[in-house]
Design an enzyme around this catalytic site. Structure first.
Site, PDB file in Angstrom:
ATOM      1  N   LYS A  39       0.807  -1.208   0.000  1.00 44.44           N
ATOM      2  CA  LYS A  39       0.000   0.000   0.000  1.00 44.44           C
ATOM      3  C   LYS A  39       0.848   1.269   0.000  1.00 44.44           C
ATOM      4  CE  LYS A  39      -1.032   1.390   3.942  1.00 44.44           C
ATOM      5  NZ  LYS A  39      -1.495   1.981   5.200  1.00 44.44           N
ATOM      6  N   THR A  40       1.807   1.331   0.905  1.00 44.74           N
ATOM      7  CA  THR A  40       2.635   2.526   0.996  1.00 44.74           C
ATOM      8  C   THR A  40       3.476   2.692  -0.262  1.00 44.74           C
ATOM      9  OG1 THR A  40       2.742   2.142   3.359  1.00 44.74           O
ATOM     10  CG2 THR A  40       4.234   3.789   2.465  1.00 44.74           C
ATOM     11  N   ASP A 230      -4.297   8.217   2.872  1.00 43.55           N
ATOM     12  CA  ASP A 230      -3.865   6.931   3.404  1.00 43.55           C
ATOM     13  C   ASP A 230      -4.881   6.470   4.446  1.00 43.55           C
ATOM     14  OD1 ASP A 230      -2.251   4.775   3.878  1.00 43.55           O
ATOM     15  OD2 ASP A 230      -0.940   5.818   5.282  1.00 43.55           O
ATOM     16  N   GLU A 231      -5.028   5.165   4.623  1.00 40.34           N
ATOM     17  CA  GLU A 231      -5.936   4.617   5.646  1.00 40.34           C
ATOM     18  C   GLU A 231      -7.320   5.255   5.558  1.00 40.34           C
ATOM     19  OE1 GLU A 231      -4.918   2.168   7.387  1.00 40.34           O
ATOM     20  OE2 GLU A 231      -2.840   2.424   8.049  1.00 40.34           O
ATOM     21  N   GLN A 261      -9.622  -3.558   7.736  1.00 43.38           N
ATOM     22  CA  GLN A 261      -8.735  -3.070   8.794  1.00 43.38           C
ATOM     23  C   GLN A 261      -9.282  -1.815   9.454  1.00 43.38           C
ATOM     24  OE1 GLN A 261      -4.339  -3.442   8.263  1.00 43.38           O
ATOM     25  NE2 GLN A 261      -4.892  -3.918   6.160  1.00 43.38           N
ATOM     26  N   ARG A 617      -0.032  -9.125  10.973  1.00 45.05           N
ATOM     27  CA  ARG A 617       1.237  -8.468  11.311  1.00 45.05           C
ATOM     28  C   ARG A 617       2.397  -9.430  11.164  1.00 45.05           C
ATOM     29  NH1 ARG A 617      -0.015  -4.368   9.665  1.00 45.05           N
ATOM     30  NH2 ARG A 617      -1.886  -5.505   9.116  1.00 45.05           N
TER      31      ARG A 617
END
Length: 739
Positions: A39-40, A230-231, A261, A617
């Site tokens: 994503k980043t 983002d997010e 998420q 994670r």
DNA sequence: ACCGTAGAATTTTTT
DNA sequence: ATTCTACGGT
């Protein structure tokens, strides 16, 4: 200089989905980015690509994140991508606007404070300050805390603001809500009078200003042609409305998020923003990033299986090319400190195999669970680092010192004044303070003004006024560093902690640390200058910037990053991070999912998403553990295994059996001074069962033994089966299987 | 006014 | 269990 064609290396190594997202035409898009799907990378490469292909300038891009950490990360990765091409150029380019929602709004309010109706010296209230102000307000309004609990009023006010609503826009369905609304109105009045602004207010003020002021709105709408978020699943309604306002009709909004998420509903996050974005920005299909580059196959299978149980999803399934890898190790500890010891044993053995300690994480649902693990780690001499908990800028001595600094720039800040008017003690007692408060209320002035008006009547108050006045006089003329020194010295705080009995060395160290922070502080780092023709630097600028920084970046970048230490944090705090090995602890019903969540609608699904975040994670190894007996809030709880564990396919789980030898060895572990440990004895056995044990019954499912009576040839067990209720069963008849 | 003690209340997650 | 609040003694 820059080629119009993006360098080929920029797009190298992207998979087809990522490539499509990065090179998406200049129109709005929603990218559904699963955990570990790059994503980043997509976000940062998109920015670089937009710049290199000439579709945007550094000035016309805005990228918004939630945390300072994410903003920082994005910043450095973008410049890394860009500098790869034109390295060696010493030219200082204009910075790209990459920041948090709150940070960007704050800068706008500083820049346009007059348009926002704020004094140039306005201060930011953190949630502690906000609560203090609310308590004060309720007292002043003569409302008992039993009628309106301060925390509930705080929650009410924040929730309204996060929905973009002022008190005047609310209607009350009942008398109690009516009172809350009245308090909300009074609260805003007080904040305005004192020149303070809470977190939610930063957003709301900025939004209202843009809405009311066409010139400013046009200015920003013209400036930005690409807005990246983002997010996105964590945005609340106000943030979404703010984005719409900033985008106008022309800017392309490139939103990246993952509905699976979304774990911040409790503070107003609104997943519905994702569908709203698609509808209102004419997005036909979301771009899905489903290729996971992080976790091994078994771990991913577990994550997918768990999240499958949620009904409300946009639909997305992670896949991986990685091997299945290790199975998930599940451990049932008889008691909480055995769970801690299990973590220690496994972490040590991983370390022997060459795993790095700082690439392992212990995750828990609530902060209260960290204590026992921390104790065990300490006793075992394993270095660890806890994230969250009390932050540097939340410590009382720091807040005291900063309150003096705040008064130096804005003496009308009643919160700050009350905090330090008698700290350190200078003989100004409750009576005197009440007199000042009465005078202030009567004349509608701030406490500071009232205190000044006391004149010769109160020598001690006058001395305090002189102290603040001298700080105020210095503020515009000396450096931030000198100012900080003056505050800590003249306030008497240092002297106070030195003479106070008890060991306050840590507080003194922290005050020193604060001075160091002031010395090292570079206002430019907070990006004030990004906004156009920023107000000519007021002499107070460095102090204002420092104080704002303290409130907005409450010590995320803590020290101690260098040491190799086991990472400990809540699941919430772990979002966005990854680790080779993850210990997911406290997997018990009532803890995770938390019993609070079960009461509210949609609460369970939110908890499940939290579980999904936790599982994803882990890269290589995932441990899941529970304790059948746990000391919580001073009471012993007998927990049954979390339903989320049972949602994981059994074939990817490897169940570990309890190790009695460890059980004993911890009892006499060196330095185990903890009372819990000393008084612990091996539990009594009842025909192969013991209290606290988890058992499975063919009809009732999984339960926990909460009581037992020995009857000679059998035992009568009292078992809590959760949903099925509490049953008394006899070992002679009931078929029970130990879990 | 200050300090120490006892009793009561409070416990999810946090930009 | 810990933290905050209220009260009574100095």
């Amino acid at each position: 200089m820059l080629s119009q064609n993006p360098s080929a290396s920029l797009l190298q190594g992207l998979n087809p989905e990522q490539l499509s997202a990065v090179t998406w035409p200049p129109q709005s898009a929603l990218v559904l980015a699963g955990a570990g799907s790059g994503k980043t990378r997509v976000l940062t490469t998109r920015i670089a690509w937009l710049l290199q292909s000439g579709q945007a300038t550094r000035y016309s891009i805005m990228a918004v994140t939630f945390t300072n950490k994410a903003a920082k990360e994005m910043n450095s990765r973008v410049s890394q991508l860009l500098h790869e091409k034109d390295s060696g150029e010493p030219t200082r380019e204009s910075p790209i606007l990459i920041g948090t929602f709150h940070g960007i709004c704050h800068r706008m309010l500083r820049r346009w404070n007059k348009d926002a109706g704020l004094p140039s010296t306005f201060q930011i209230l953190d949630s502690g300050d906000q609560l203090a102000l609310i308590k004060r307000l309720l007292k002043q309004l003569n409302i008992a805390e039993e009628i309106i609990a301060p925390r509930s009023l705080q929650g009410f006010i924040n929730a309204q603001k996060e929905n973009g609503l002022r008190a005047s826009q609310l209607t009350a369905p009942d008398p109690h809500t009516q009172r809350l609304i009245e308090c909300y109105a009074e609260y805003d009045k007080t904040c305005n009078r004192e020149g303070v602004v809470d977190f939610a207010e930063l957003m709301l003020r900025s939004y209202e200003m843009l809405q009311a002021n066409e010139i400013l709105r046009r200015h920003y709408q013209n400036r930005f042609n690409h807005i990246l978020v983002d997010e996105f699943q964590d945005t609340n309604k106000l943030q979404y409305a703010w984005l719409k306002l900033m985008a106008g009709d022309t800017a392309a909004v490139f939103a990246v998020g993952d509905d699976d998420q979304s774990i911040y509903r409790f503070r107003g996050a609104h997943v519905g923003n994702m569908t709203a974005l698609m509808r209102e920005f004419n997005i036909e299909e979301p771009i899905k990033l489903e290729q996971n580059y992080r976790s091994d196959g078994h771990i991913l299978a577990a994550a997918n299986a768990v999240i499958e149980n949620n009904a409300e999803r946009l639909g997305k399934n992670l896949r991986t090319d990685a091997e299945n890898g290790d199975k998930i190790r599940f451990y049932t500890a008889p008691i909480d400190f055995d769970e801690a010891q299990f973590i220690i044993d496994e972490a040590k053995s991983l370390q022997r195999e060459g795993w790095r300690l700082d690439h392992m994480a212990v995750l828990y649902r609530s902060n209260a669970q960290s204590r026992i693990i921390e104790q065990a780690l300490f006793a075992a001499g394993i270095p660890y680092k806890i994230y969250g908990g009390l932050r540097f800028y939340e410590r009382q001595e720091i807040k005291h010192a900063l309150a003096y600094l705040r008064l130096a720039v804005n003496p009308d800040d009643d919160n700050a004044l009350l905090r330090v008017i008698n700290t350190p003690p200078r003989g100004i007692g409750i009576r005197t303070i009440e007199n000042i408060q009465a005078a202030a209320a009567e004349q509608g002035i701030s406490l500071w003004q009232a205190a000044c008006g006391m004149g010769a009547k109160a020598a001690k108050v006058a001395a305090f006024v002189r102290l603040i006045d001298s700080l105020r006089a210095q503020a515009p003329n000396v450096s931030l560093q000198e100012m900080m020194l003056a505050v800590t010295r003249d306030s008497g705080l240092v002297e106070y902690y030195k003479t106070q009995k008890g060991d306050h060395q840590d507080r003194l160290d922290n005050l020193d640390e604060l001075i160091n922070a002031a010395v090292a502080f570079r206002p430019s780092e907070s990006n004030f200058e990004i906004l156009p023709d920023n107000a000519a630097e007021s002499p107070l600028f460095p102090i204002l910037a420092f104080l704002s920084n303290a409130a907005l970046e409450s010590g995320e970048n803590q020290a101690g990053a260098g040491e190799e230490a086991l990472q400990m944090m809540t699941v919430h705090a772990a979002k966005g991070l990854e680790f080779d090995a993850v210990f997911l602890t406290g997997m018990e019903e009532g803890l995770f999912p938390s019993e609070y969540s079960l009461a509210e609608r949609g609460g369970l699904e939110e908890e499940r998403r939290l579980m999904y975040v936790a599982i994803t994670r882990a890269k290589k190894r995932l441990y899941i553990s529970m304790a059948q007996q746990r000391l919580l809030h001073g009471q012993t709880h007998f927990g049954i295994v979390s339903r989320f564990v049972e949602e994981i396919p059994p074939e990817v789980i490897h169940r570990l059996s309890p190790a009695p030898q460890r059980f004993n060895s911890f009892t006499d572990a060196p330095k185990a001074k903890n009372r819990i440990i000393e008084t612990y004895d091996l539990p009594q056995q009842y025909h192969g069962f013991r209290i606290g044990q988890n058992v499975r019954h063919a009809k009732f499912g999984t339960g926990v033994i909460i009581d037992a009576v020995d009857k000679g040839d059998s035992a009568r067990l009292t078992i809590n089966f959760g949903k099925e209720g509490v049953k008394d069963l006899d070992t002679k008849f009931a078929k029970l299987e130990v879990v």
